[in-house]
Scaffold this motif. Sequence first.
Motif, mmCIF file in Angstrom:
data_model
loop_
_atom_site.group_PDB
_atom_site.id
_atom_site.type_symbol
_atom_site.label_atom_id
_atom_site.label_comp_id
_atom_site.label_asym_id
_atom_site.label_seq_id
_atom_site.Cartn_x
_atom_site.Cartn_y
_atom_site.Cartn_z
ATOM 1 N N UNK A 148 46.559 33.188 38.824
ATOM 2 C CA UNK A 148 46.012 32.116 37.982
ATOM 3 C C UNK A 148 45.173 31.139 38.797
ATOM 4 N N UNK A 149 45.576 30.880 40.026
ATOM 5 C CA UNK A 149 44.760 30.019 40.894
ATOM 6 C C UNK A 149 43.434 30.703 41.201
ATOM 7 N N UNK A 150 43.473 32.023 41.400
ATOM 8 C CA UNK A 150 42.241 32.760 41.687
ATOM 9 C C UNK A 150 41.270 32.699 40.513
ATOM 10 N N UNK A 192 50.688 37.469 52.980
ATOM 11 C CA UNK A 192 50.584 36.008 52.932
ATOM 12 C C UNK A 192 51.323 35.355 54.098
ATOM 13 N N UNK A 193 52.472 35.924 54.480
ATOM 14 C CA UNK A 193 53.218 35.359 55.604
ATOM 15 C C UNK A 193 52.414 35.479 56.898
ATOM 16 N N UNK A 199 43.678 38.496 48.907
ATOM 17 C CA UNK A 199 45.045 38.661 48.418
ATOM 18 C C UNK A 199 45.211 38.037 47.031
ATOM 19 N N UNK A 200 44.577 36.888 46.801
ATOM 20 C CA UNK A 200 44.629 36.286 45.465
ATOM 21 C C UNK A 200 44.014 37.233 44.429
ATOM 22 N N UNK A 250 45.658 39.031 41.223
ATOM 23 C CA UNK A 250 45.085 38.977 39.874
ATOM 24 C C UNK A 250 44.986 40.378 39.281
ATOM 25 N N UNK A 251 44.596 41.349 40.084
ATOM 26 C CA UNK A 251 44.527 42.722 39.582
ATOM 27 C C UNK A 251 45.919 43.226 39.209
ATOM 28 N N UNK A 252 46.897 42.867 40.011
ATOM 29 C CA UNK A 252 48.251 43.355 39.755
ATOM 30 C C UNK A 252 48.795 42.869 38.417
ATOM 31 N N UNK A 253 48.355 41.714 37.976
ATOM 32 C CA UNK A 253 48.812 41.216 36.670
ATOM 33 C C UNK A 253 47.722 41.413 35.621
#
Length: 566
Positions: free
Chosen positions: A238-240, A499-500, A537-538, A542-545
Amino acid sequence: MAGIPLTPVPLAAAARGAVALAVPLLVGVGTGAVTPAVIAAIGALWGVSQDGSDPYRLRVRRLVCMGLAAAAGLLAGELALRGGHTASVTVCLAVAAVLAGAISLRGPLASVVGMHLLLGVTIGSGIPVPGPWWQAPVALLAGVGLVVVLSATPWLWRRHHIERAAVLAVFRAASEALSAAGTPAAEAARRQLTAALDHAHQVMGRHLDRAGRAETELGALLGAFHMAVRLGEVTSALVWEGRPLPRSVTDVPLLMAGQLLPDRGELPASVPGTAGSEASSPGLRALAGLYAESGRARPQDAAPRLPAHPWHGAGRLRYAVLLPACVLAAQVCAELLHGPRGYWLPMTVAFVYKPDFGPVFRRALHRCAGTVAGVSAIGAVTLLTTDTYALIGAVAAFGALMAVGVRHHYALATTGLTAIVFVLLDLLGDHRALYGERILDTALAAAIVLVAHFALWPDSAAGRAAAQTEAAVAAALRYRDLAPDATSAQRHTLRRTAYHRLAEARRAAAHARGEPSRPGRTLPAWEEAITAAEQLCDAVSARNVAASPPSMLSAPRRTASDAVGE
């Protein structure tokens, strides 16, 4: 400064620091056993320096390991001093420095153990302690044990309080990230969410392999943590998207926290509207689906272990050589300048030369500033009074200051430590006026470290930043390439790892930029590669959801080789 949140003052830690340092001294003065009491206070002093806010089991483990290493070092140094030969003291310091350097970079706990082994040898070989040989190590362990008791006692009535706070912090960070979506603050807010997830992951680490019933507190925490990991993916998506979100959406993470971990009045029970009513995109629909599941969350998938970034063998070897060299140089200077009781110089080297604790230059600068402030503070106190009980009260106050400084600023911690050490030495019978000498000794020790580090290992921080940036970008690309065919658990493992590593790489880059560099040398643009990989990664999230088509996923604008190339 406006806009920067103030970190709460750790009042409980400050109280523990004051009590842990005052009690041994009060007992010693009251019973006449002043020398063992001072050694116990030194143990408490080092214990306060390692009394963190992490889970109780990890805290106790760190304090116990630190105490045993310090006691072993103190015994070795004491025996070398009692041998009566200067050479034996020097050899003991050299061997301890080699051991400390060899083990310090194997991880955070090993780093603490190595430093306190060397500190124990430094104090044991520099301060003559009367009485049987076993008395000083036992007294030191008693002081550390007092800190352990004070630090771990709350476990009896709030066993999972720290884990609960860490998991709740993820939901709050997710709410803040959603509130920042579509604004210039979105990237920073998403990084704060990553930091909160990393912290919760570390705090919950020892519980992740357990199967907890949902009705138990641990079961509820595990369910909430796994939901928080899934929430991180949806929030990143959602941020992306980059559009502002209404209050009915941004408060959904808080609503989820209220369902998953109830009985917390600070979390809202309801907000106008629902996430579902605003679900005009796949990302919003995914958020609504998570909210619907939050009332029946179960820890179904095994969470991944966070990857570590140990130093490479060459770096460890170089540090293991440079640390004893610096300690030996400090010991030679101490013998030439002060003769016996010249422990301050090698002790300061042991404190300052910790590249894994942050930029060496900044640490040396803060050490010098804190020493000046501590000398000034205790000098002002002794001008007002020399009463023993008043000085013990001052030790308690400086112990509280040190406990706060450990969590907020190294110079502040050094201020408290310096003032405390002066009182302890006075109680041991060393009444010499050493204020000016200790400031000069600290500056000399810092100079020894800086010259050795930057003359013989000038690119250590830059090398770590380059290696970690390359590893982080590679992890982001693996997440992009493998996520489409991965199971849910595998996808979350890939995402959390990426992300880590990106967060670690960003810290390593900041560390490298905090160190002086050779004149005319320009450091690579690591941050640009890290930011591009974070955006990648963002987009993958987004693609994953199903918030964006696969065609949106391109490689980072700067590759790893671009970022780390000289």
